[in-house]
Design a protein around this motif. Structure first.
Motif, PDB file in Angstrom:
ATOM      1  N   TYR A 144       0.972  -0.942   0.094  1.00 27.47           N
ATOM      2  CA  TYR A 144      -0.078  -0.257   0.323  1.00 27.47           C
ATOM      3  C   TYR A 144       0.746   1.195   0.111  1.00 27.47           C
ATOM      4  CZ  TYR A 144      -3.547   3.628   1.862  1.00 27.47           C
ATOM      5  OH  TYR A 144      -3.961   4.765   2.252  1.00 27.47           O
ATOM      6  N   LEU A 145       0.497   2.329  -1.091  1.00 29.11           N
ATOM      7  CA  LEU A 145       1.364   3.952  -1.154  1.00 29.11           C
ATOM      8  C   LEU A 145      -0.251   4.598  -0.828  1.00 29.11           C
ATOM      9  CD1 LEU A 145       3.318   4.880  -1.174  1.00 29.11           C
ATOM     10  CD2 LEU A 145       3.503   5.283  -3.421  1.00 29.11           C
ATOM     11  N   PRO A 146      -0.013   5.358   0.161  1.00 27.08           N
ATOM     12  CA  PRO A 146      -0.965   6.528   0.651  1.00 27.08           C
ATOM     13  C   PRO A 146      -0.700   7.852  -0.570  1.00 27.08           C
ATOM     14  CG  PRO A 146       0.193   6.211   2.658  1.00 27.08           C
ATOM     15  CD  PRO A 146       0.872   4.938   1.521  1.00 27.08           C
ATOM     16  N   PRO A 155       2.582  10.078   1.092  1.00 28.24           N
ATOM     17  CA  PRO A 155       3.427   8.895   2.453  1.00 28.24           C
ATOM     18  C   PRO A 155       3.748  10.020   3.229  1.00 28.24           C
ATOM     19  CG  PRO A 155       4.164   8.663  -0.653  1.00 28.24           C
ATOM     20  CD  PRO A 155       2.828   9.252  -0.114  1.00 28.24           C
ATOM     21  N   SER A 156       4.442   9.173   4.032  1.00 33.48           N
ATOM     22  CA  SER A 156       5.048  10.122   5.140  1.00 33.48           C
ATOM     23  C   SER A 156       5.507   9.132   5.500  1.00 33.48           C
ATOM     24  CB  SER A 156       4.396  10.423   6.228  1.00 33.48           C
ATOM     25  OG  SER A 156       5.312  10.775   6.961  1.00 33.48           O
ATOM     26  N   LEU A 157       7.642   9.242   5.299  1.00 36.25           N
ATOM     27  CA  LEU A 157       8.179   8.246   5.338  1.00 36.25           C
ATOM     28  C   LEU A 157       9.577   8.890   6.935  1.00 36.25           C
ATOM     29  CD1 LEU A 157       9.076   8.133   1.802  1.00 36.25           C
ATOM     30  CD2 LEU A 157       8.482   5.421   2.930  1.00 36.25           C
ATOM     31  N   TYR A 158       9.432   8.069   7.465  1.00 39.15           N
ATOM     32  CA  TYR A 158      10.201   8.645   8.836  1.00 39.15           C
ATOM     33  C   TYR A 158      11.789   9.335   8.071  1.00 39.15           C
ATOM     34  CZ  TYR A 158       7.175   5.606  11.346  1.00 39.15           C
ATOM     35  OH  TYR A 158       5.856   4.363  11.613  1.00 39.15           O
ATOM     36  N   GLN A 203       9.462   0.157  -0.923  1.00 42.29           N
ATOM     37  CA  GLN A 203       8.362  -0.212   0.544  1.00 42.29           C
ATOM     38  C   GLN A 203       7.016  -1.143   0.015  1.00 42.29           C
ATOM     39  OE1 GLN A 203       4.957   0.293   2.777  1.00 42.29           O
ATOM     40  NE2 GLN A 203       4.860   1.994   1.052  1.00 42.29           N
ATOM     41  N   LYS A 262      12.538   0.442  16.288  1.00 44.94           N
ATOM     42  CA  LYS A 262      12.686   1.546  15.970  1.00 44.94           C
ATOM     43  C   LYS A 262      12.278   2.951  16.516  1.00 44.94           C
ATOM     44  CE  LYS A 262       9.229   4.666  13.752  1.00 44.94           C
ATOM     45  NZ  LYS A 262       8.147   5.842  15.287  1.00 44.94           N
ATOM     46  N   GLU A 272      15.100   5.671  16.559  1.00 42.08           N
ATOM     47  CA  GLU A 272      15.199   7.367  16.955  1.00 42.08           C
ATOM     48  C   GLU A 272      14.704   7.874  18.116  1.00 42.08           C
ATOM     49  OE1 GLU A 272      10.375   7.458  15.839  1.00 42.08           O
ATOM     50  OE2 GLU A 272      10.792   9.633  15.129  1.00 42.08           O
ATOM     51  N   SER A 322       1.214  13.197   9.924  1.00 38.26           N
ATOM     52  CA  SER A 322       1.439  12.747   9.648  1.00 38.26           C
ATOM     53  C   SER A 322       0.894  11.938   8.240  1.00 38.26           C
ATOM     54  CB  SER A 322       3.187  12.939   9.841  1.00 38.26           C
ATOM     55  OG  SER A 322       3.947  11.253  10.287  1.00 38.26           O
ATOM     56  N   GLY A 323       0.669  10.813   8.770  1.00 33.43           N
ATOM     57  CA  GLY A 323       0.326   9.716   7.828  1.00 33.43           C
ATOM     58  C   GLY A 323       1.308   8.272   7.643  1.00 33.43           C
ATOM     59  N   SER A 324       2.282   8.669   8.730  1.00 36.75           N
ATOM     60  CA  SER A 324       3.123   7.130   8.486  1.00 36.75           C
ATOM     61  C   SER A 324       2.915   5.908   9.443  1.00 36.75           C
ATOM     62  CB  SER A 324       4.785   8.063   9.750  1.00 36.75           C
ATOM     63  OG  SER A 324       4.063   8.854  11.181  1.00 36.75           O
ATOM     64  N   GLU A 355      -0.565   5.321   8.781  1.00 37.33           N
ATOM     65  CA  GLU A 355      -0.993   4.378   7.828  1.00 37.33           C
ATOM     66  C   GLU A 355      -0.161   3.937   7.217  1.00 37.33           C
ATOM     67  OE1 GLU A 355      -2.578   7.050   5.292  1.00 37.33           O
ATOM     68  OE2 GLU A 355      -4.192   5.535   4.496  1.00 37.33           O
ATOM     69  N   MET A 356       1.039   4.035   7.599  1.00 36.13           N
ATOM     70  CA  MET A 356       1.635   3.745   6.287  1.00 36.13           C
ATOM     71  C   MET A 356       2.319   2.002   7.202  1.00 36.13           C
ATOM     72  SD  MET A 356       4.274   5.814   4.086  1.00 36.13           S
ATOM     73  CE  MET A 356       4.858   4.428   3.230  1.00 36.13           C
ATOM     74  N   VAL A 369      -1.057  -0.468   7.798  1.00 30.43           N
ATOM     75  CA  VAL A 369      -1.542  -1.842   6.809  1.00 30.43           C
ATOM     76  C   VAL A 369      -1.091  -2.971   6.847  1.00 30.43           C
ATOM     77  CG1 VAL A 369      -0.143  -0.692   5.035  1.00 30.43           C
ATOM     78  CG2 VAL A 369      -2.543  -1.161   4.533  1.00 30.43           C
ATOM     79  N   ARG A 370       0.365  -2.668   7.744  1.00 34.26           N
ATOM     80  CA  ARG A 370       1.157  -4.515   7.538  1.00 34.26           C
ATOM     81  C   ARG A 370       0.358  -5.005   8.832  1.00 34.26           C
ATOM     82  NH1 ARG A 370       5.203  -3.988   4.040  1.00 34.26           N
ATOM     83  NH2 ARG A 370       5.831  -1.838   2.882  1.00 34.26           N
TER      84      ARG A 370
END
Ligand SMILES: Nc1ncnc2c1ncn2[C@@H]1O[C@H](COP(=O)(O)OP(=O)(O)O)[C@@H](O)[C@H]1O
Ligand SMILES: [Mg+2]
Lengths: 304, 257
Positions: free
Chosen positions: A77-79, A82-85, A144, B10, B14, B98-100, B102-103, B106-107
């Motif tokens: 899934y790619l929103p 996307p907000s990657l760290y 990813q 993680k 951070e 931030s939407g992270s 969501e990413m 989803v996993r």
């Protein structure tokens, strides 16, 4: 074979119904475009497919399984944004994602290197994501989403926020990935959908306006049309409106001085319009006969 | 379980990259050692400031080692708590907005696993900061003022840490459905209200986590003190409820519109 079947999905937020009872199937190996203007409900639909939002009602069944089953391992899934760290390196993010999806450290390392190379980030793998360009971030987003070899890839407007160069890169990648896995991607640009997809689901205001294989939609909507434009003057306008009510005109669309008529008899229509234009001394600027395109269908759906 | 561990790693990475793992212990050490130093050098400090009436300093008595240690731990309820709230407030809220979130959600990562991992990372930072801070304070107390038993110090610090962890868990809960600043504000406000309620109506709030700072002080002052079971049981229950609540709220509200 159907990979995913969605039946009568519905989702509302407060009083607003974002997705209003839509049903569709995703065939294994296909590339499906979820096409629609902003606010059509594309993101909401994809989030429900991704298991991030619970539908108010309706069923989603993956690979013939029980509706409601957990298929997140098989999902990439790619929103939309996307907000990657940013404090991670590209490599670290891909490994983190792979491990969360159940790969062991070794598989994660192998696959991570593979997908990073694939999306062209091998040289930048050790750099912090905060220093990546928009196109690089989007490619990392794809990496990813792909790292655990998902059977279904859900991409929410993957090229909308990119500049032309970034857009081209990502489209090329998608064209490539298309052969490996099933893709559903949303877009508000018909051209993007036509470029790589074989199926289209056209959404507007939470409903599906039209869906089917691209080729059959094309032929289905390939109707004879006449497009014309006149100079701006009241007599011309009156004449155009008069034409719209003639028997050979099935449908008409006005946009400023531009008019499009769907006609049932091109010969008759052409003859009538041209001879009347001459006899009434209408300053005609543009006259064209042709057939309607998906663009016209899209505009009609969106404009309605 | 494995996803908790991956997410915890993680979080810790951070904490290292953002220097949180350094500056928070540093703040805790400074707060801790300041108390014995000021208590011991008070006459000199006042003298240096000048215009102190003569005779006034003669009556100054350095408080006992136990009292200074209690005061040192007490520092953590104000600035220490603020620092902890600042690092906690963003923890879920930041990822949601931030939407992270969501990413990762989803996993196959449950909201509970994510909350537990974040909580464990905060606990790690707290244990490190409080451990170093209390040790620093104890070292100067013993050097300058008088002996203390390490057993008493560690149980006092442990009880104080439990109280701080209650506040952290509550802020984490708020962070699951509010914006960061609102979460920090409400977390601090609730901790303060809790403490105030306890000091106004001790009989009513004796069994709650708010009694923990008092218990912690008793460990040092009364040499072993009377360890009451109420706060010791209610605090873990409170923390578990905060974690469970945060996971539930995150499940329901994970995606802002
Ligand atoms: N979390 C949410 N809360 C409230 N309204 C929402 C939320 N998500 C989407 N909507 C509304 O639902 C409608 C469809 O949104 P969306 O699915 O994002 O459309 P698209 O992706 O096609 O632009 C919009 O009107 C949007 O305002
Ligand atoms: Mg959208």
């Amino acid at each position: 074979m159907m990979l995913l079947e969605a039946t009568n999905l519905r989702k509302h937020f407060g009083k607003h119904t974002s997705v209003d009872g839509i049903s569709f199937d995703i065939e294994q190996g296909s590339c499906v475009a979820l096409l629609g203007p902003n606010g059509a409900g594309k993101t909401t639909t994809l989030r429900m497919l991704a298991g991030l939002l619970e539908p108010d009602s309706g069923l989603i069944s993956f690979d013939g399984g029980q509706p409601g089953g957990d298929y997140r391992k098989a999902l990439g899934y790619l929103p939309q944004a996307p907000s990657l760290y940013g404090w991670m390196s590209g490599q670290e993010y891909v490994l983190f994602a792979a491990k969360l999806s159940g790969l062991n450290s070794r598989e994660a390392a192998d696959r991570g290197a593979e997908v990073l190379e694939r999306v062209g980030l091998k040289e930048h793998a050790r750099r912090r994501i905060s220093g990546y360009s928009g196109g690089m971030k989007q490619r990392l987003g794809l990496a990813q989403a792909l790292v655990h070899r998902p059977r279904l890839l859900l991409l929410d407007e993957p090229v909308s926020a990119l500049d032309p160069l970034g857009r081209r890169e990502v489209m090329e990648l998608l064209r490539d990935i298309r052969d490996e896995t099933t893709i559903v991607f949303s877009t508000h640009v018909l051209h993007d959908a036509e470029e790589i997809c074989d199926h289209i689901i056209l959404m507007n205001r939470g409903r599906i306006a039209e869906q089917g294989p691209l080729a059959s939609l094309r032929s289905q909507y390939s109707l004879p049309v006449i497009r014309l434009r006149t100079e701006k003057m009241s007599g011309a306008r009156k004449w155009l409106e008069e034409l719209a009510s003639r028997s050979f005109v099935l449908e008409s669309r006005f946009a400023g001085e531009d008019v499009m008529f769907n006609v049932n008899d091109v010969e008759l229509a052409r003859h009538t319009i041209l001879s009347e234009a001459v006899s009434r001394e209408i300053p005609l600027l543009h006259f064209e006969t042709g057939s309607s395109t998906l663009e016209d269908l899209f505009m009609k759906v969106v404009g309605a | 379980m494995r996803s908790v561990w991956i997410f915890y790693q993680k979080e810790m990475l951070e904490a290292v990259r953002s220097y949180r793992l350094i500056w928070i212990p540093v703040v805790f050490i400074l707060l801790g050692i300041m108390q014995p130093l000021t208590a011991y050098y008070m006459p000199e400090i006042l003298g240096a400031a000048g215009n102190v009436p003569p005779g006034m300093l003669e009556n100054y008595e350095v408080p006992s080692a136990a009292v200074v240690m209690v005061q040192a731990l007490g520092q953590y309820s104000t600035i220490g708590m603020l620092v902890l709230a600042l690092i906690t407030m963003n923890s879920i809220s930041g990822e949601r907005y931030s939407g992270s979130a969501e990413m990762v959600l989803v996993r196959p990562l449950t909201p509970l696993a994510m909350v537990v991992a974040k909580w464990a990372a905060l606990l790690t930072v707290l244990v490190l900061a409080l451990g170093l801070g209390a040790s620093g304070a104890a070292y100067y107390v013993m050097e300058l003022i008088g002996p203390l038993s390490w057993g008493g110090i560690s149980s006092a610090a442990g009880l104080y840490g439990l109280w701080l962890m209650c506040a952290v868990s509550l802020t984490l809960l708020f962070s699951a459905f509010l914006r960061a600043t609102a979460a920090a504000f409400l977390g601090l406000l609730s901790a303060a209200a809790f403490s105030l309620a306890h000091s106004l109506l001790p009989a009513w709030f004796d069994w709650t986590p708010a009694a923990l700072p008092g218990l912690s002080a008793a460990m040092l002052l009364e040499d072993g003190g009377a360890l009451r079971l109420g706060p010791l049981l209610s605090a873990p229950l409170f923390i578990i409820s905060c974690i469970a609540g945060a996971a539930l709220l995150l499940r329901r509200k994970q995606l802002p519109g």
